[in-house]
Scaffold this motif. Structure first.
Motif: not given
Length: 261
Positions: A119-121, A213-215, A149-151
Motif C-alpha cells: 500500500a502507498a499513500k 492496488p493504485f490502478w 509518481v503519476l505522470l
C-alpha cells in the motif's frame, strides 16, 4: 565448489527482451558477502539464490549492490528453473522469503506468482524530484519501498530521461513512474533504482505490487494487463485479490551451466 547457474529473460516470450535474472542453486546459503560478490559478478538486476527446503525452496535476491526483500522477475525465473529443469512436470512451488511464503503455479502461458501488495499513500514531492525526473509530477505516493509518481500521460512515461545521480540522491530506494496506458494496456510504468545498483530495471514485478492496488482504485477494476516501457520492455498480467496480487508472466531460458565459487 561448482554449482548450477541459470540465466533467464523474465516477463517475455522473446529472448533478449524482458528482464534478465540469474538463478543459482545451492545446498545452503553461503555468507552474505559471498552472495553479494556473486551478484556483483553476474551484473544483472537480480541474482536469485535457491536452497531446497523439503518440498519447497528458500529464496533470497541480491542486486549488484544490496539484498532486496522482494523481487518479481527473479522469482519468476526461479519457478521456471524448478519446474522446467529441476523437477520437470511440477506445477506448483512455494518459496520461503523475507516477504513470507510466495506460492507460484505454472499456467498454460507462463507462471502466476502470489505476492503481498504494498500500500502507498500520498506524500509531498521530495525536493529535487522534478529536476531529477525531467518531468512534472501530477501526483506522488510513497511507502518504505518506493516512491511512485503519476505522470500526465503514457508519452511522458515512455520519453522520460531522468538524471540517475539525482534519482539516487532521493530519500527512497527506487522511483516508479506510471500513467494510464493505451490499448491493450491498462497502465504503463518504468522503474529507476540507481541507489540499488539498477539504473533502470527492465521489468519489475515488485513495483506492480504497488501499481496494481493504485490502478484498481483509479480504474475501478481488479484485473490488468500492464506494460513496463523500458528499452527491453515486458508484459505483466496483474489480478488484485484482497491484500494479495497475482502477477503472471512468461520467461525463456538463455543459459544453463555451472559456476565455480
Amino acid at each position: 565448489m561448482q554449482v548450477r547457474l541459470f540465466q533467464l529473460d523474465s516477463f517475455t516470450r522473446e529472448r533478449f527482451r524482458g528482464n534478465p535474472a540469474a538463478v543459482m542453486l545451492l545446498q545452503d546459503f553461503p555468507a552474505d558477502s559471498v552472495m553479494q560478490s556473486i551478484a556483483d559478478e553476474n551484473n544483472l538486476a537480480e541474482t536469485a539464490f535457491l536452497v531446497p527446503d523439503g518440498e519447497d525452496y528458500r529464496l533470497r535476491w541480491f542486486t549488484p549492490k544490496v539484498e532486496v526483500p522482494l523481487c518479481g522477475h527473479a522469482t519468476l525465473a526461479g519457478a521456471a528453473v524448478v519446474m522446467e529443469r529441476l523437477e520437470t512436470g511440477r506445477r506448483q512451488v512455494t518459496f520461503h522469503t523475507a516477504s513470507g511464503p510466495l506460492p507460484v503455479e505454472r499456467t498454460d502461458s507462463g507462471y502466476r506468482m502470489d505476492f503481498p501488495t504494498r500500500a502507498a499513500k500520498p506524500v509531498p514531492p521530495p525536493p529535487g524530484l522534478t529536476t531529477a525526473l525531467g518531468a512534472t509530477p501530477v501526483e506522488v505516493y510513497g511507502n518504505a519501498f518506493n516512491l511512485m509518481v503519476l505522470l500526465q500521460d503514457e508519452a511522458a512515461v515512455r520519453s522520460l530521461v531522468p538524471d540517475m545521480e539525482a534519482i539516487a540522491a532521493l530519500p527512497y530506494p527506487g522511483v516508479i513512474v506510471t500513467a494510464q496506458g493505451s490499448e491493450p494496456y491498462d497502465f504503463v510504468s518504468r522503474y529507476f533504482a540507481p541507489a540499488k545498483g539498477i539504473p533502470e530495471d527492465p521489468v519489475t514485478g515488485g513495483a506492480h505490487t504497488m501499481l496494481a492496488p493504485f490502478w484498481a482504485g483509479r480504474l475501478e477494476k481488479s484485473e490488468f494487463l500492464a506494460y513496463q516501457a523500458s528499452r527491453r520492455g515486458g508484459e505483466i498480467r496483474c489480478t488484485l485479490v484482497g491484500d494479495r496480487v497475482m502477477l503472471e508472466g512468461a520467461c525463456i531460458f538463455y543459459f544453463d551451466g555451472t559456476a565455480e565459487i
